[in-house]
Scaffold this motif. Structure first.
Motif, PDB file in Angstrom:
ATOM      1  N   TYR A  29       0.835  -1.202   0.000  1.00 50.42           N
ATOM      2  CA  TYR A  29       0.000   0.000   0.000  1.00 50.42           C
ATOM      3  C   TYR A  29       0.872   1.255   0.000  1.00 50.42           C
ATOM      4  O   TYR A  29       0.583   2.224  -0.706  1.00 50.42           O
ATOM      5  CB  TYR A  29      -0.925  -0.021   1.221  1.00 50.42           C
ATOM      6  CG  TYR A  29      -1.785   1.216   1.351  1.00 50.42           C
ATOM      7  CD1 TYR A  29      -2.969   1.335   0.629  1.00 50.42           C
ATOM      8  CD2 TYR A  29      -1.414   2.267   2.191  1.00 50.42           C
ATOM      9  CE1 TYR A  29      -3.759   2.462   0.740  1.00 50.42           C
ATOM     10  CE2 TYR A  29      -2.200   3.399   2.306  1.00 50.42           C
ATOM     11  CZ  TYR A  29      -3.364   3.490   1.582  1.00 50.42           C
ATOM     12  OH  TYR A  29      -4.130   4.624   1.688  1.00 50.42           O
ATOM     13  N   GLN A  30       1.937   1.234   0.787  1.00 49.95           N
ATOM     14  CA  GLN A  30       2.807   2.401   0.887  1.00 49.95           C
ATOM     15  C   GLN A  30       3.495   2.732  -0.439  1.00 49.95           C
ATOM     16  O   GLN A  30       3.919   3.867  -0.646  1.00 49.95           O
ATOM     17  CB  GLN A  30       3.855   2.189   1.992  1.00 49.95           C
ATOM     18  CG  GLN A  30       3.281   2.232   3.388  1.00 49.95           C
ATOM     19  CD  GLN A  30       2.692   0.898   3.856  1.00 49.95           C
ATOM     20  OE1 GLN A  30       2.439  -0.014   3.078  1.00 49.95           O
ATOM     21  NE2 GLN A  30       2.446   0.791   5.148  1.00 49.95           N
ATOM     22  N   ASP A  31       3.593   1.760  -1.343  1.00 52.37           N
ATOM     23  CA  ASP A  31       4.226   1.984  -2.650  1.00 52.37           C
ATOM     24  C   ASP A  31       3.270   2.594  -3.670  1.00 52.37           C
ATOM     25  O   ASP A  31       3.710   3.046  -4.728  1.00 52.37           O
ATOM     26  CB  ASP A  31       4.767   0.666  -3.218  1.00 52.37           C
ATOM     27  CG  ASP A  31       5.839   0.047  -2.351  1.00 52.37           C
ATOM     28  OD1 ASP A  31       6.662   0.796  -1.802  1.00 52.37           O
ATOM     29  OD2 ASP A  31       5.843  -1.196  -2.211  1.00 52.37           O
ATOM     30  N   ILE A  32       1.989   2.622  -3.363  1.00 56.50           N
ATOM     31  CA  ILE A  32       0.983   3.124  -4.297  1.00 56.50           C
ATOM     32  C   ILE A  32       0.957   4.647  -4.242  1.00 56.50           C
ATOM     33  O   ILE A  32       0.790   5.236  -3.177  1.00 56.50           O
ATOM     34  CB  ILE A  32      -0.422   2.569  -3.951  1.00 56.50           C
ATOM     35  CG1 ILE A  32      -0.443   1.048  -4.016  1.00 56.50           C
ATOM     36  CG2 ILE A  32      -1.500   3.172  -4.845  1.00 56.50           C
ATOM     37  CD1 ILE A  32      -0.268   0.474  -5.384  1.00 56.50           C
ATOM     38  N   ARG A  33       1.135   5.276  -5.399  1.00 51.93           N
ATOM     39  CA  ARG A  33       1.081   6.745  -5.454  1.00 51.93           C
ATOM     40  C   ARG A  33      -0.365   7.229  -5.428  1.00 51.93           C
ATOM     41  O   ARG A  33      -0.689   8.216  -4.784  1.00 51.93           O
ATOM     42  CB  ARG A  33       1.775   7.251  -6.709  1.00 51.93           C
ATOM     43  CG  ARG A  33       3.278   7.091  -6.680  1.00 51.93           C
ATOM     44  CD  ARG A  33       3.913   7.711  -7.914  1.00 51.93           C
ATOM     45  NE  ARG A  33       3.393   7.142  -9.153  1.00 51.93           N
ATOM     46  CZ  ARG A  33       3.920   6.085  -9.773  1.00 51.93           C
ATOM     47  NH1 ARG A  33       4.982   5.497  -9.290  1.00 51.93           N
ATOM     48  NH2 ARG A  33       3.393   5.630 -10.888  1.00 51.93           N
ATOM     49  N   SER A  34      -1.238   6.539  -6.162  1.00 49.39           N
ATOM     50  CA  SER A  34      -2.636   6.932  -6.250  1.00 49.39           C
ATOM     51  C   SER A  34      -3.489   5.688  -6.474  1.00 49.39           C
ATOM     52  O   SER A  34      -3.276   4.964  -7.450  1.00 49.39           O
ATOM     53  CB  SER A  34      -2.830   7.904  -7.413  1.00 49.39           C
ATOM     54  OG  SER A  34      -4.181   8.009  -7.764  1.00 49.39           O
ATOM     55  N   LEU A  35      -4.434   5.449  -5.581  1.00 50.27           N
ATOM     56  CA  LEU A  35      -5.327   4.293  -5.749  1.00 50.27           C
ATOM     57  C   LEU A  35      -6.191   4.460  -6.989  1.00 50.27           C
ATOM     58  O   LEU A  35      -6.476   3.500  -7.690  1.00 50.27           O
ATOM     59  CB  LEU A  35      -6.209   4.108  -4.518  1.00 50.27           C
ATOM     60  CG  LEU A  35      -5.504   3.559  -3.296  1.00 50.27           C
ATOM     61  CD1 LEU A  35      -6.434   3.589  -2.095  1.00 50.27           C
ATOM     62  CD2 LEU A  35      -5.009   2.149  -3.533  1.00 50.27           C
ATOM     63  N   GLU A  36      -6.591   5.683  -7.274  1.00 53.56           N
ATOM     64  CA  GLU A  36      -7.403   5.940  -8.463  1.00 53.56           C
ATOM     65  C   GLU A  36      -6.627   5.536  -9.721  1.00 53.56           C
ATOM     66  O   GLU A  36      -7.163   4.862 -10.596  1.00 53.56           O
ATOM     67  CB  GLU A  36      -7.795   7.408  -8.520  1.00 53.56           C
ATOM     68  CG  GLU A  36      -8.749   7.715  -9.653  1.00 53.56           C
ATOM     69  CD  GLU A  36      -9.222   9.160  -9.622  1.00 53.56           C
ATOM     70  OE1 GLU A  36      -9.448   9.709 -10.706  1.00 53.56           O
ATOM     71  OE2 GLU A  36      -9.363   9.714  -8.512  1.00 53.56           O
ATOM     72  N   GLU A  37      -5.375   5.932  -9.802  1.00 55.63           N
ATOM     73  CA  GLU A  37      -4.551   5.540 -10.953  1.00 55.63           C
ATOM     74  C   GLU A  37      -4.344   4.032 -10.997  1.00 55.63           C
ATOM     75  O   GLU A  37      -4.419   3.421 -12.057  1.00 55.63           O
ATOM     76  CB  GLU A  37      -3.177   6.219 -10.882  1.00 55.63           C
ATOM     77  CG  GLU A  37      -3.189   7.662 -11.285  1.00 55.63           C
ATOM     78  CD  GLU A  37      -1.791   8.277 -11.192  1.00 55.63           C
ATOM     79  OE1 GLU A  37      -0.792   7.560 -11.440  1.00 55.63           O
ATOM     80  OE2 GLU A  37      -1.716   9.471 -10.876  1.00 55.63           O
ATOM     81  N   TYR A  38      -4.085   3.426  -9.831  1.00 58.64           N
ATOM     82  CA  TYR A  38      -3.851   1.986  -9.774  1.00 58.64           C
ATOM     83  C   TYR A  38      -5.052   1.227 -10.327  1.00 58.64           C
ATOM     84  O   TYR A  38      -4.905   0.290 -11.104  1.00 58.64           O
ATOM     85  CB  TYR A  38      -3.558   1.538  -8.336  1.00 58.64           C
ATOM     86  CG  TYR A  38      -3.345   0.050  -8.224  1.00 58.64           C
ATOM     87  CD1 TYR A  38      -2.112  -0.512  -8.543  1.00 58.64           C
ATOM     88  CD2 TYR A  38      -4.371  -0.793  -7.818  1.00 58.64           C
ATOM     89  CE1 TYR A  38      -1.908  -1.886  -8.452  1.00 58.64           C
ATOM     90  CE2 TYR A  38      -4.170  -2.162  -7.724  1.00 58.64           C
ATOM     91  CZ  TYR A  38      -2.943  -2.700  -8.044  1.00 58.64           C
ATOM     92  OH  TYR A  38      -2.753  -4.054  -7.963  1.00 58.64           O
ATOM     93  N   PHE A  39      -6.265   1.643  -9.957  1.00 58.59           N
ATOM     94  CA  PHE A  39      -7.459   0.923 -10.379  1.00 58.59           C
ATOM     95  C   PHE A  39      -8.038   1.429 -11.698  1.00 58.59           C
ATOM     96  O   PHE A  39      -9.062   0.925 -12.148  1.00 58.59           O
ATOM     97  CB  PHE A  39      -8.521   0.934  -9.281  1.00 58.59           C
ATOM     98  CG  PHE A  39      -8.167   0.047  -8.125  1.00 58.59           C
ATOM     99  CD1 PHE A  39      -8.009  -1.315  -8.302  1.00 58.59           C
ATOM    100  CD2 PHE A  39      -7.971   0.578  -6.863  1.00 58.59           C
ATOM    101  CE1 PHE A  39      -7.664  -2.144  -7.248  1.00 58.59           C
ATOM    102  CE2 PHE A  39      -7.635  -0.244  -5.801  1.00 58.59           C
ATOM    103  CZ  PHE A  39      -7.484  -1.607  -5.994  1.00 58.59           C
ATOM    104  N   ASN A  40      -7.407   2.423 -12.346  1.00 58.26           N
ATOM    105  CA  ASN A  40      -7.837   2.812 -13.686  1.00 58.26           C
ATOM    106  C   ASN A  40      -7.659   1.646 -14.648  1.00 58.26           C
ATOM    107  O   ASN A  40      -8.451   1.459 -15.561  1.00 58.26           O
ATOM    108  CB  ASN A  40      -7.059   4.029 -14.195  1.00 58.26           C
ATOM    109  CG  ASN A  40      -7.697   5.325 -13.763  1.00 58.26           C
ATOM    110  OD1 ASN A  40      -8.874   5.377 -13.418  1.00 58.26           O
ATOM    111  ND2 ASN A  40      -6.915   6.384 -13.759  1.00 58.26           N
ATOM    112  N   ASP A  41      -6.606   0.902 -14.463  1.00 61.12           N
ATOM    113  CA  ASP A  41      -6.400  -0.331 -15.212  1.00 61.12           C
ATOM    114  C   ASP A  41      -6.939  -1.464 -14.349  1.00 61.12           C
ATOM    115  O   ASP A  41      -7.213  -1.288 -13.172  1.00 61.12           O
ATOM    116  CB  ASP A  41      -4.900  -0.572 -15.477  1.00 61.12           C
ATOM    117  CG  ASP A  41      -4.319   0.496 -16.381  1.00 61.12           C
ATOM    118  OD1 ASP A  41      -5.028   0.956 -17.284  1.00 61.12           O
ATOM    119  OD2 ASP A  41      -3.161   0.887 -16.147  1.00 61.12           O
TER     120      ASP A  41
END
Length: 102
Positions: A29-41
């Motif tokens: 989780y700490q490596d994720i910059r943006s959850l929105e961007e992560y789940f766009n794909d």
């Protein structure tokens, strides 16, 4: 925080696993910059938390999230025992709050 619906402190994360397709490995989780961007794909993840607020305070919560290009699934697992100490009215109120966020 997950999209404003699940509130938690980063220090309450017991473990988290996100699969990063760009680098082809698991990240946290700490490596994720943006959850929105992560789940766009399309993507999947799980987060195990000591404590979370999902309409009501919950302990030991496992959240599983999976999205494809069209839709997504969110599964929330919790220990049923933590709800056993409430009288019927309190339990009904807590479950209503939980369901209103889902």
């Amino acid at each position: 925080m997950l999209s404003g619906y699940v509130l938690f402190d980063v220090n309450d994360i017991i473990s988290s696993h996100f699969f990063d397709k760009e680098i082809n490995k698991d990240i946290t989780y700490q490596d994720i910059r943006s959850l929105e961007e992560y789940f766009n794909d399309s993507g999947t993840c799980n987060i195990y938390l000591k404590k979370a607020i999902i309409g009501t305070d919950l302990d030991n919560v496992l959240i599983l999230i999976s999205f494809d290009e069209i839709s997504g699934d969110i599964t929330i697992n919790l220990e049923a025992e933590q709800l056993e100490d409430y009288d019927r009215q309190e339990l009904k109120s807590k479950l209503k709050k939980l369901l209103s966020f889902i």
